[in-house]
Motif scaffolding. Structure first.
Motif, PDB file in Angstrom:
ATOM      1  N   GLY A  27      56.171  55.861  32.379  1.00 40.72           N
ATOM      2  CA  GLY A  27      56.809  55.891  31.229  1.00 40.72           C
ATOM      3  C   GLY A  27      56.969  54.547  30.494  1.00 40.72           C
ATOM      4  N   PRO A  28      57.059  53.756  31.299  1.00 42.32           N
ATOM      5  CA  PRO A  28      57.469  52.140  30.560  1.00 42.32           C
ATOM      6  C   PRO A  28      55.973  51.590  30.066  1.00 42.32           C
ATOM      7  CG  PRO A  28      58.613  52.231  32.685  1.00 42.32           C
ATOM      8  CD  PRO A  28      57.937  53.533  32.427  1.00 42.32           C
ATOM      9  N   GLU A  29      54.806  51.929  30.633  1.00 38.61           N
ATOM     10  CA  GLU A  29      53.652  51.514  30.032  1.00 38.61           C
ATOM     11  C   GLU A  29      53.373  52.284  28.696  1.00 38.61           C
ATOM     12  OE1 GLU A  29      50.851  50.346  34.030  1.00 38.61           O
ATOM     13  OE2 GLU A  29      50.946  52.678  33.219  1.00 38.61           O
ATOM     14  N   LEU A  30      53.852  53.275  28.590  1.00 39.76           N
ATOM     15  CA  LEU A  30      53.631  54.211  27.249  1.00 39.76           C
ATOM     16  C   LEU A  30      54.580  53.786  26.061  1.00 39.76           C
ATOM     17  CD1 LEU A  30      52.754  57.944  28.266  1.00 39.76           C
ATOM     18  CD2 LEU A  30      51.360  56.141  26.889  1.00 39.76           C
ATOM     19  N   LEU A  31      55.548  53.213  26.491  1.00 39.85           N
ATOM     20  CA  LEU A  31      56.388  53.025  25.602  1.00 39.85           C
ATOM     21  C   LEU A  31      56.692  51.624  25.264  1.00 39.85           C
ATOM     22  CD1 LEU A  31      59.441  55.485  26.718  1.00 39.85           C
ATOM     23  CD2 LEU A  31      57.739  55.861  25.033  1.00 39.85           C
ATOM     24  N   THR A  32      57.281  51.292  24.106  1.00 42.50           N
ATOM     25  CA  THR A  32      57.540  49.866  23.591  1.00 42.50           C
ATOM     26  C   THR A  32      59.009  49.457  23.978  1.00 42.50           C
ATOM     27  OG1 THR A  32      56.002  50.313  21.688  1.00 42.50           O
ATOM     28  CG2 THR A  32      57.529  48.340  21.480  1.00 42.50           C
ATOM     29  N   ASP A  33      59.099  48.308  24.871  1.00 38.14           N
ATOM     30  CA  ASP A  33      60.331  47.880  25.059  1.00 38.14           C
ATOM     31  C   ASP A  33      61.065  47.475  24.038  1.00 38.14           C
ATOM     32  OD1 ASP A  33      62.547  46.837  26.207  1.00 38.14           O
ATOM     33  OD2 ASP A  33      61.487  45.097  27.406  1.00 38.14           O
ATOM     34  N   LEU A  34      62.357  47.873  23.776  1.00 44.55           N
ATOM     35  CA  LEU A  34      63.039  47.494  22.547  1.00 44.55           C
ATOM     36  C   LEU A  34      64.458  46.583  22.979  1.00 44.55           C
ATOM     37  CD1 LEU A  34      63.289  50.830  20.586  1.00 44.55           C
ATOM     38  CD2 LEU A  34      61.838  48.995  20.262  1.00 44.55           C
ATOM     39  N   SER A  35      64.303  45.986  24.129  1.00 48.21           N
ATOM     40  CA  SER A  35      65.370  45.326  24.573  1.00 48.21           C
ATOM     41  C   SER A  35      65.514  44.115  23.880  1.00 48.21           C
ATOM     42  CB  SER A  35      65.016  44.662  26.156  1.00 48.21           C
ATOM     43  OG  SER A  35      64.840  45.670  27.024  1.00 48.21           O
ATOM     44  N   GLY A  36      66.871  43.877  23.344  1.00 43.33           N
ATOM     45  CA  GLY A  36      67.289  42.830  22.420  1.00 43.33           C
ATOM     46  C   GLY A  36      66.715  43.016  20.817  1.00 43.33           C
ATOM     47  N   LEU A  37      66.149  44.117  20.633  1.00 47.35           N
ATOM     48  CA  LEU A  37      65.702  44.266  19.280  1.00 47.35           C
ATOM     49  C   LEU A  37      66.139  45.568  18.559  1.00 47.35           C
ATOM     50  CD1 LEU A  37      61.833  43.806  19.847  1.00 47.35           C
ATOM     51  CD2 LEU A  37      63.304  42.325  18.600  1.00 47.35           C
ATOM     52  N   GLU A  38      67.557  45.704  18.982  1.00 51.23           N
ATOM     53  CA  GLU A  38      68.298  46.945  18.336  1.00 51.23           C
ATOM     54  C   GLU A  38      68.611  46.737  16.962  1.00 51.23           C
ATOM     55  OE1 GLU A  38      69.178  45.124  21.085  1.00 51.23           O
ATOM     56  OE2 GLU A  38      69.356  46.375  22.789  1.00 51.23           O
ATOM     57  N   ALA A  39      68.659  45.615  16.483  1.00 52.52           N
ATOM     58  CA  ALA A  39      68.726  45.337  15.041  1.00 52.52           C
ATOM     59  C   ALA A  39      67.551  45.670  14.152  1.00 52.52           C
ATOM     60  CB  ALA A  39      69.114  44.052  14.379  1.00 52.52           C
ATOM     61  N   LEU A  40      66.440  46.142  14.839  1.00 51.79           N
ATOM     62  CA  LEU A  40      65.170  46.171  14.061  1.00 51.79           C
ATOM     63  C   LEU A  40      65.391  47.538  13.608  1.00 51.79           C
ATOM     64  CD1 LEU A  40      62.431  44.407  13.811  1.00 51.79           C
ATOM     65  CD2 LEU A  40      61.600  45.878  15.673  1.00 51.79           C
ATOM     66  N   ALA A  41      65.984  48.650  14.193  1.00 50.88           N
ATOM     67  CA  ALA A  41      65.928  49.796  13.688  1.00 50.88           C
ATOM     68  C   ALA A  41      66.728  50.006  12.525  1.00 50.88           C
ATOM     69  CB  ALA A  41      66.532  50.789  14.907  1.00 50.88           C
ATOM     70  N   GLU A  42      67.729  49.100  12.307  1.00 51.68           N
ATOM     71  CA  GLU A  42      68.462  49.013  11.295  1.00 51.68           C
ATOM     72  C   GLU A  42      67.923  48.551   9.871  1.00 51.68           C
ATOM     73  OE1 GLU A  42      72.077  46.910  12.060  1.00 51.68           O
ATOM     74  OE2 GLU A  42      72.737  48.089  13.927  1.00 51.68           O
ATOM     75  N   SER A  43      66.936  47.575  10.224  1.00 54.51           N
ATOM     76  CA  SER A  43      66.187  47.050   9.110  1.00 54.51           C
ATOM     77  C   SER A  43      65.224  47.862   8.619  1.00 54.51           C
ATOM     78  CB  SER A  43      65.895  45.686   9.340  1.00 54.51           C
ATOM     79  OG  SER A  43      64.674  45.641  10.540  1.00 54.51           O
ATOM     80  N   GLU A  44      64.625  48.920   9.441  1.00 61.89           N
ATOM     81  CA  GLU A  44      63.288  49.631   9.276  1.00 61.89           C
ATOM     82  C   GLU A  44      63.268  50.502   7.788  1.00 61.89           C
ATOM     83  OE1 GLU A  44      60.076  52.577  11.451  1.00 61.89           O
ATOM     84  OE2 GLU A  44      62.485  53.115  11.491  1.00 61.89           O
ATOM     85  N   ALA A  45      64.340  51.167   7.501  1.00 60.17           N
ATOM     86  CA  ALA A  45      64.181  51.628   6.320  1.00 60.17           C
ATOM     87  C   ALA A  45      64.070  51.039   5.044  1.00 60.17           C
ATOM     88  CB  ALA A  45      65.553  52.785   6.376  1.00 60.17           C
ATOM     89  N   GLY A  46      64.875  49.889   4.966  1.00 59.66           N
ATOM     90  CA  GLY A  46      64.822  48.959   3.814  1.00 59.66           C
ATOM     91  C   GLY A  46      63.474  48.258   3.853  1.00 59.66           C
ATOM     92  N   ALA A  47      62.967  47.935   4.895  1.00 60.12           N
ATOM     93  CA  ALA A  47      61.674  47.128   4.768  1.00 60.12           C
ATOM     94  C   ALA A  47      60.597  47.909   4.498  1.00 60.12           C
ATOM     95  CB  ALA A  47      61.337  46.351   6.273  1.00 60.12           C
ATOM     96  N   VAL A  48      60.476  49.150   5.013  1.00 61.60           N
ATOM     97  CA  VAL A  48      59.207  50.217   4.701  1.00 61.60           C
ATOM     98  C   VAL A  48      59.488  50.550   3.074  1.00 61.60           C
ATOM     99  CG1 VAL A  48      58.573  52.324   4.991  1.00 61.60           C
ATOM    100  CG2 VAL A  48      59.290  51.057   6.893  1.00 61.60           C
ATOM    101  N   ALA A  49      60.659  50.784   2.659  1.00 61.40           N
ATOM    102  CA  ALA A  49      60.696  50.997   1.056  1.00 61.40           C
ATOM    103  C   ALA A  49      60.383  49.903   0.263  1.00 61.40           C
ATOM    104  CB  ALA A  49      62.241  51.441   0.901  1.00 61.40           C
ATOM    105  N   HIS A  50      60.758  48.824   0.792  1.00 64.53           N
ATOM    106  CA  HIS A  50      60.416  47.770  -0.087  1.00 64.53           C
ATOM    107  C   HIS A  50      58.829  47.471  -0.094  1.00 64.53           C
ATOM    108  CE1 HIS A  50      60.234  43.444  -1.609  1.00 64.53           C
ATOM    109  NE2 HIS A  50      59.557  42.920  -0.430  1.00 64.53           N
ATOM    110  N   MET A  51      58.407  47.495   0.986  1.00 68.42           N
ATOM    111  CA  MET A  51      56.775  47.425   1.076  1.00 68.42           C
ATOM    112  C   MET A  51      56.125  48.479   0.134  1.00 68.42           C
ATOM    113  SD  MET A  51      55.808  44.792   2.730  1.00 68.42           S
ATOM    114  CE  MET A  51      54.215  44.849   2.943  1.00 68.42           C
TER     115      MET A  51
END
Length: 261
Positions: free
Chosen positions: A158-182
């Protein structure tokens, strides 16, 4: 396949495979939009396979939108153990193309992010996603089995398939705005990512999401995955990565412009 002496050969662990098994498995996980979902019939008589649409969460967890009127959903309510087969199509022998089986536990999710990421990948599903019999599910990954073509098999944890998000919790909050902007202000760069970096044909390419390891793009029914030059360390590292990727893409010759003899 049997080895010399009659011993049965087994797939190698991904870390020992003579090819990038983890990279290929993650690419299939992020780009395939439908797959065969295998559940266990409620009476225990047999496995039950059905076709479902698939997206991924930020860490790569498969996301499903299922109706309780469907047999597979009733099966999951009785026993959440399941697997999903994600296969890349193409010309020629179907078994020559890579495919990935992911096993795990289906868990219902009411998270807004799960809904947003699924509908970004399957916009037409918005027509029925809020019907009372529909619900979103996450497939909590246990393991994976990759067949990358002839003599290219590997098992993944499972850990090999998935992407480690440790310390990157804020990334999810920025995704929608960044995607819309691009998509709204830099559609030209998004198109370059798809055609020059991923080698795709031109089309109305749009970002559907990103994660620490790369971008997910879509044009109609087509999908593409573009890896970042290096893993994102935080939300602030996204913009420099996108700028560097756009510069690299512009430096790649447009193969359509090359005269043919």
């Amino acid at each position: 396949m049997a080895e010399a002496g009659g011993k049965q050969a087994a797939p190698l662990p991904a870390a020992e495979a003579p090819f990038d098994a983890i990279g290929l498995a993650k690419e299939l996980l992020r780009t395939i939009r439908s797959g065969a979902l295998a559940t266990l019939e409620r009476d225990g008589a047999a496995p039950f396979a059905s076709l479902v649409t698939v997206a991924t969460d930020l860490d790569g967890t498969p996301l499903l939108l299922l109706s309780r009127l469907s047999a597979h959903t009733l099966n999951l309510e009785a026993d959440p153990r399941c697997s999903i087969l994600l296969a890349r199509g193409g010309k020629g022998d179907p078994l020559a193309h890579p495919r990935l089986t992911v096993t795990g536990i289906a868990e219902r999710s009411d998270e807004a992010r799960v809904r947003a990421r699924f509908l970004a990948r399957h916009p037409k599903a918005a027509l029925y996603a809020d019907f009372p019999d529909f619900a979103f599910f996450r497939l909590a990954v246990r393991a994976g089995h990759l067949n990358g073509g002839f003599a290219r098999a590997a098992t993944l944890t499972g850990p090999e398939l998935l992407t480690d998000l440790s310390g990157l919790e804020a990334l999810a909050e920025s995704e929608a705005g960044a995607v819309a902007h691009m998509n709204e202000d830099h559609a030209d760069a998004v198109a370059l990512y798809a055609t020059r970096l991923a080698g795709e044909e031109p089309g109305p390419w749009r970002l559907t999401g990103f994660d620490p390891e790369g971008l997910d793009l879509m044009a109609g029914e087509r999908t593409a995955r573009v890896a970042f030059p290096e893993r994102l360390a935080d939300p602030a590292s996204l913009r420099p990565a996108l700028v560097a990727m756009a510069a690299k893409a512009r430096a790649v010759p447009d193969s359509r412009a090359i005269p043919r003899s």
